[in-house]
Motif scaffolding. Structure first.
Motif: not given
Length: 271
Positions: A20-22, A203-207
């Motif tokens: 993921f990106s910063p 808080k990184i949106p992810m699945t």
């Protein structure tokens, strides 16, 4: 010597898909520091150890020209294959031998890569290429990540950390820099005007599938896969199954939040 852990085409493709990106908080810390130090002009930024370009694209919005560098040909091929604005370019080179003129770089950045470098030689290059008045931003996310979904966040995090703990047994000794919050790297930065922030949370949106893919992209998993392929191939599907059961959902494409803590070293070269 720098350590090369992400050389294979297959590994580079997984890295491109799942890293993921910063996040916003890390971006904010870096951009706030640049404003504080009055970094101007903003002509050239260099992202060292850029991998498949996740951090490079963030810099492209703020600098006239951005160059991502990496020692891995496979990673650079992935970065070049992804969409990017016209002010971004990529090249293959070691972090310890940067092909930039003395005092020519306005911002030298590195995202989750500096622990693989030969620190002493890399810092010598930092000192050489950053212009007076320019800045450095060296960051990593740490291993104490957590998963968040509804009321079952604690259980999900426990499952994730159990799996991550199994993988950490296969970590390269360079990962000690991450476990020590980049303390040694901070001390090696040759600019007196510097600081280390250890409590940036994103808080990184992810699945669920993304969480599994992230672990697959990690270097300890790739070592585990080589050493014990059968065990490695069952570890992540088993984790995915447990996560879905706790969440009470059937699809690995179910979204959740992946919370990460960043360490960020910021430095300013006196004009």
């Amino acid at each position: 010597m720098a350590t090369q852990m992400f050389e294979g085409r297959g590994h580079a493709a997984i890295y491109q898909k799942y890293r993921f990106s910063p996040g916003e908080e890390l971006q904010g810390a870096i951009l706030g520091y640049l404003r504080e130090k009055g970094t101007n002009p903003t002509e050239l930024a260099v992202d060292v150890g850029c991998g498949s370009g996740q951090g490079t694209l963030f810099l492209a919005e703020r600098f006239g020209k951005v160059v991502g560098t990496d020692i891995s040909q496979a990673q650079i091929q992935e970065a070049k294959a992804a969409p990017s604005p016209p002010n971004v370019s990529y090249l293959v080179c070691p972090a310890e031998e940067l092909p930039f003129e003395d005092a020519s770089v306005d911002l030298l950045a590195s995202f989750t890569a500096a622990h693989w470098f030969d620190i002493e030689k890399f810092m010598s290059e930092v000192s050489r290429v950053v212009r007076p008045g320019g800045c450095v931003a060296i960051s990593t996310y740490t291993v104490d990540m957590s998963l968040h979904y509804g009321t079952c966040s604690e259980k999900l995090t426990q499952i994730f950390r159990e799996t991550w703990g199994q993988l950490l047994k296969y970590s390269h000794n360079r990962v000690k820099h991450v476990l020590e919050d980049y303390k040694e790297i901070f001390e090696a930065l040759p600019f007196p005007d510097k600081k280390r922030i250890t409590d940036i949370y994103d808080k990184i949106p992810m699945t669920v599938a993304g969480v599994v893919g992230y672990l697959e992209s990690a270097s300890p998993y790739q070592v585990f896969l080589k050493n014990d392929p059968e065990a490695a191939k069952t570890l992540l599907p088993e984790m995915e199954k447990r996560l879905l059961e706790v969440m009470g959902v059937p699809s690995p494409e179910t979204p959740l939040e992946f919370w990460v803590r960043h360490v960020c070293i910021l430095g300013h070269k006196e004009a």
